[in-house]
Motif scaffolding. Sequence first.
Motif, PDB file in Angstrom:
ATOM      1  N   SER A   7       0.964  -0.819   0.288  1.00  0.00           N
ATOM      2  CA  SER A   7      -0.313   0.124   0.181  1.00  0.00           C
ATOM      3  C   SER A   7       0.788   1.087  -0.459  1.00  0.00           C
ATOM      4  CB  SER A   7      -0.695  -0.386   1.066  1.00  0.00           C
ATOM      5  OG  SER A   7      -1.578  -0.942   1.267  1.00  0.00           O
ATOM      6  N   GLN A   8       0.177   2.233  -0.848  1.00  0.00           N
ATOM      7  CA  GLN A   8       1.595   3.401  -0.760  1.00  0.00           C
ATOM      8  C   GLN A   8       2.565   3.436  -1.334  1.00  0.00           C
ATOM      9  OE1 GLN A   8      -0.101   7.284  -0.329  1.00  0.00           O
ATOM     10  NE2 GLN A   8      -1.801   5.852  -0.703  1.00  0.00           N
ATOM     11  N   LEU A   9       2.685   2.765  -2.242  1.00  0.00           N
ATOM     12  CA  LEU A   9       4.543   2.671  -2.409  1.00  0.00           C
ATOM     13  C   LEU A   9       5.305   3.994  -2.988  1.00  0.00           C
ATOM     14  CD1 LEU A   9       6.375  -0.259  -3.331  1.00  0.00           C
ATOM     15  CD2 LEU A   9       5.224   0.171  -5.784  1.00  0.00           C
ATOM     16  N   ARG A  10       6.117   3.646  -2.608  1.00  0.00           N
ATOM     17  CA  ARG A  10       6.511   5.610  -2.537  1.00  0.00           C
ATOM     18  C   ARG A  10       8.294   5.311  -3.551  1.00  0.00           C
ATOM     19  NH1 ARG A  10       4.693   9.138  -0.084  1.00  0.00           N
ATOM     20  NH2 ARG A  10       3.509   9.153   2.046  1.00  0.00           N
ATOM     21  N   ASN A  11       8.579   3.377  -3.326  1.00  0.00           N
ATOM     22  CA  ASN A  11       9.699   3.888  -4.017  1.00  0.00           C
ATOM     23  C   ASN A  11      10.020   2.470  -5.180  1.00  0.00           C
ATOM     24  OD1 ASN A  11      11.747   2.373  -2.657  1.00  0.00           O
ATOM     25  ND2 ASN A  11      10.488   3.868  -1.637  1.00  0.00           N
ATOM     26  N   THR A  12      10.675   2.665  -5.984  1.00  0.00           N
ATOM     27  CA  THR A  12      11.649   1.211  -6.848  1.00  0.00           C
ATOM     28  C   THR A  12      11.547   0.145  -6.170  1.00  0.00           C
ATOM     29  OG1 THR A  12      12.716   2.060  -7.608  1.00  0.00           O
ATOM     30  CG2 THR A  12      10.805   2.424  -9.208  1.00  0.00           C
ATOM     31  N   PHE A 182      17.816  10.180  -4.672  1.00  0.00           N
ATOM     32  CA  PHE A 182      18.106   9.536  -5.556  1.00  0.00           C
ATOM     33  C   PHE A 182      17.683   7.486  -5.883  1.00  0.00           C
ATOM     34  CE2 PHE A 182      20.722  12.328  -7.160  1.00  0.00           C
ATOM     35  CZ  PHE A 182      20.591  12.564  -8.524  1.00  0.00           C
ATOM     36  N   GLU A 183      16.786   6.696  -5.754  1.00  0.00           N
ATOM     37  CA  GLU A 183      16.118   5.841  -5.583  1.00  0.00           C
ATOM     38  C   GLU A 183      17.697   4.901  -6.649  1.00  0.00           C
ATOM     39  OE1 GLU A 183      13.457   5.015  -8.472  1.00  0.00           O
ATOM     40  OE2 GLU A 183      14.016   4.690 -10.226  1.00  0.00           O
ATOM     41  N   ARG A 184      17.636   3.912  -5.443  1.00  0.00           N
ATOM     42  CA  ARG A 184      17.964   2.237  -5.745  1.00  0.00           C
ATOM     43  C   ARG A 184      19.099   2.080  -7.101  1.00  0.00           C
ATOM     44  NH1 ARG A 184      18.850  -3.007  -1.586  1.00  0.00           N
ATOM     45  NH2 ARG A 184      21.476  -3.448  -2.522  1.00  0.00           N
ATOM     46  N   GLY A 185      19.832   2.609  -7.750  1.00  0.00           N
ATOM     47  CA  GLY A 185      19.862   1.882  -8.784  1.00  0.00           C
ATOM     48  C   GLY A 185      20.450   2.856 -10.036  1.00  0.00           C
ATOM     49  N   ALA A 186      19.767   4.289  -9.535  1.00  0.00           N
ATOM     50  CA  ALA A 186      19.504   5.364 -10.251  1.00  0.00           C
ATOM     51  C   ALA A 186      21.136   5.915 -10.356  1.00  0.00           C
ATOM     52  CB  ALA A 186      19.021   6.357  -9.728  1.00  0.00           C
ATOM     53  N   ARG A 187      21.636   6.355 -11.526  1.00  0.00           N
ATOM     54  CA  ARG A 187      22.337   7.496 -10.870  1.00  0.00           C
ATOM     55  C   ARG A 187      22.940   8.521 -10.603  1.00  0.00           C
ATOM     56  NH1 ARG A 187      25.777  10.952 -13.488  1.00  0.00           N
ATOM     57  NH2 ARG A 187      24.059  11.874 -15.296  1.00  0.00           N
ATOM     58  N   ILE A 188      23.655   8.853  -9.122  1.00  0.00           N
ATOM     59  CA  ILE A 188      23.374   9.347  -8.724  1.00  0.00           C
ATOM     60  C   ILE A 188      24.464  11.184  -9.571  1.00  0.00           C
ATOM     61  CG2 ILE A 188      25.132  10.313  -6.957  1.00  0.00           C
ATOM     62  CD1 ILE A 188      22.814   7.688  -6.326  1.00  0.00           C
ATOM     63  N   LYS A 189      24.014  11.853  -9.588  1.00  0.00           N
ATOM     64  CA  LYS A 189      23.961  13.187  -9.802  1.00  0.00           C
ATOM     65  C   LYS A 189      24.720  14.060  -8.886  1.00  0.00           C
ATOM     66  CE  LYS A 189      21.264  11.344 -13.837  1.00  0.00           C
ATOM     67  NZ  LYS A 189      20.491  10.572 -13.263  1.00  0.00           N
ATOM     68  N   SER A 190      25.840  14.955  -9.230  1.00  0.00           N
ATOM     69  CA  SER A 190      25.967  15.885  -8.438  1.00  0.00           C
ATOM     70  C   SER A 190      25.137  16.994  -8.398  1.00  0.00           C
ATOM     71  CB  SER A 190      27.280  15.942  -8.612  1.00  0.00           C
ATOM     72  OG  SER A 190      27.331  17.373 -10.015  1.00  0.00           O
ATOM     73  N   ASP A 259      14.510  11.337 -13.550  1.00  0.00           N
ATOM     74  CA  ASP A 259      13.609  10.050 -13.775  1.00  0.00           C
ATOM     75  C   ASP A 259      13.385   9.395 -12.629  1.00  0.00           C
ATOM     76  OD1 ASP A 259      15.841   8.287 -15.117  1.00  0.00           O
ATOM     77  OD2 ASP A 259      14.542   8.094 -16.362  1.00  0.00           O
ATOM     78  N   GLY A 260      14.886   9.621 -11.263  1.00  0.00           N
ATOM     79  CA  GLY A 260      15.533   8.212 -10.965  1.00  0.00           C
ATOM     80  C   GLY A 260      14.768   8.877  -8.958  1.00  0.00           C
ATOM     81  N   LEU A 261      14.949  10.351  -8.541  1.00  0.00           N
ATOM     82  CA  LEU A 261      14.809  11.065  -7.916  1.00  0.00           C
ATOM     83  C   LEU A 261      13.480  10.077  -7.379  1.00  0.00           C
ATOM     84  CD1 LEU A 261      14.921  14.623  -8.213  1.00  0.00           C
ATOM     85  CD2 LEU A 261      16.318  13.412  -7.028  1.00  0.00           C
ATOM     86  N   GLU A 262      13.059  10.540  -6.656  1.00  0.00           N
ATOM     87  CA  GLU A 262      11.695   9.782  -5.230  1.00  0.00           C
ATOM     88  C   GLU A 262      11.607  10.554  -3.987  1.00  0.00           C
ATOM     89  OE1 GLU A 262      12.473   5.392  -4.196  1.00  0.00           O
ATOM     90  OE2 GLU A 262      14.266   6.113  -3.062  1.00  0.00           O
ATOM     91  N   PRO A 263      10.931  10.668  -3.167  1.00  0.00           N
ATOM     92  CA  PRO A 263      10.767  11.002  -1.819  1.00  0.00           C
ATOM     93  C   PRO A 263      11.486  10.552  -0.729  1.00  0.00           C
ATOM     94  CG  PRO A 263       8.577  10.969  -2.608  1.00  0.00           C
ATOM     95  CD  PRO A 263       9.278  10.146  -3.514  1.00  0.00           C
ATOM     96  N   GLU A 264      11.906  11.660   0.275  1.00  0.00           N
ATOM     97  CA  GLU A 264      13.073  11.221   0.940  1.00  0.00           C
ATOM     98  C   GLU A 264      12.362  11.304   2.711  1.00  0.00           C
ATOM     99  OE1 GLU A 264      15.058   9.495   3.939  1.00  0.00           O
ATOM    100  OE2 GLU A 264      16.733   9.837   2.350  1.00  0.00           O
ATOM    101  N   PRO A 265      12.092   9.939   2.499  1.00  0.00           N
ATOM    102  CA  PRO A 265      11.133  10.164   4.289  1.00  0.00           C
ATOM    103  C   PRO A 265      11.428  10.401   5.605  1.00  0.00           C
ATOM    104  CG  PRO A 265      11.219   7.873   3.380  1.00  0.00           C
ATOM    105  CD  PRO A 265      12.176   8.433   3.004  1.00  0.00           C
TER     106      PRO A 265
END
Length: 323
Positions: A7-12, A182-190, A259-265
């Motif tokens: 329920s309420q899935l927030r990240n991949t 950045f979600e896990r697996g995403a390329r980290i940008k500075s 497209d690799g950004l996700e909310p940081e709770p």
Amino acid sequence: MNHKTLSQLRNTRELRAEIMDLAARLAADGSSGRLIVVDPVISEAAIRGEWERLLPAIAPHVRARMALVIEQGAGDGSNPPGRLQVDRPNYRFEVLRLLLGASLEDDGPQPELGIAAHIEGTQLGLVDALGASPTPVRSALATLRDAGLIDSLRWLEIEPEALSMEQLSRIGALPQTLRFRFERGARIKSPAELVQRAVPLLGPQGAKQWKPFSLSGAPVAQANVPALDLIGTPRLDLVANIPRSDKTFDAEVMRLLDDGLEPEPNVLAPAPVVLTLVRAGTRFDGKADVGQARCAHPCDVFLSLLDMGLRDQALQYAREVRP
């Protein structure tokens, strides 16, 4: 049959873990199973894309017994998919922000009815500028007075030197911020790369969904005050002016940035992108030469530096931008 409901899935990242856990259970007992995703915060396209990406990594005889089900509107309806809950407007912060803005643009205390008159030349009183009723505004002013930040309710002024994050937290005058990682697996940008990506989104031909946004933080501070004692960009700071009536924020617009950004709770965790929500009825932006990007007002830039723990730099910035 095995069932797993999210329920309420927030990240991949969580989705990937549950897909592989389901596959492991089905491989062990030979049964069939379904992963049921109810009212996800991330988009349905992102969920199905991740599902399709992982299936080839699972043995054919196992993935043939796996199914994905996405159910929208099955929850209580309090948080639509892809949207984050936002708090009610904090008038202590909103009032303090406007008083700080007036202080950075004009010398001397101002009468309550004309406090916004010196911010970008707008002839509005404090209540009108906020778009609020007098009661919460006067309550906020009383709190600021009791904290020693203003001397009188008739002549209003806040000195930047009087402000610290500890004090704002103590009197409940902090804004609501939304943080993104950045979600896990995403390329980290500075942060510098993120600023470069944000500038065209905030330009004259930028994204329609980013119209409420302005660039804030270190890049604007450095553009306003080149001699500022600040090296690099610690993070990307944005300000979003959203209506007071809004109860949710569309987090999907951040995927236009990456497209690799996700909310940081976790509010204590470092985040590469921090979005400050402003709920005033009248919008005040600033001027800075950062490409053609819309830039936040100096009061927002000052507060972002405070939030980063750069109080000395914030005070240096305030001294330099004052006329």
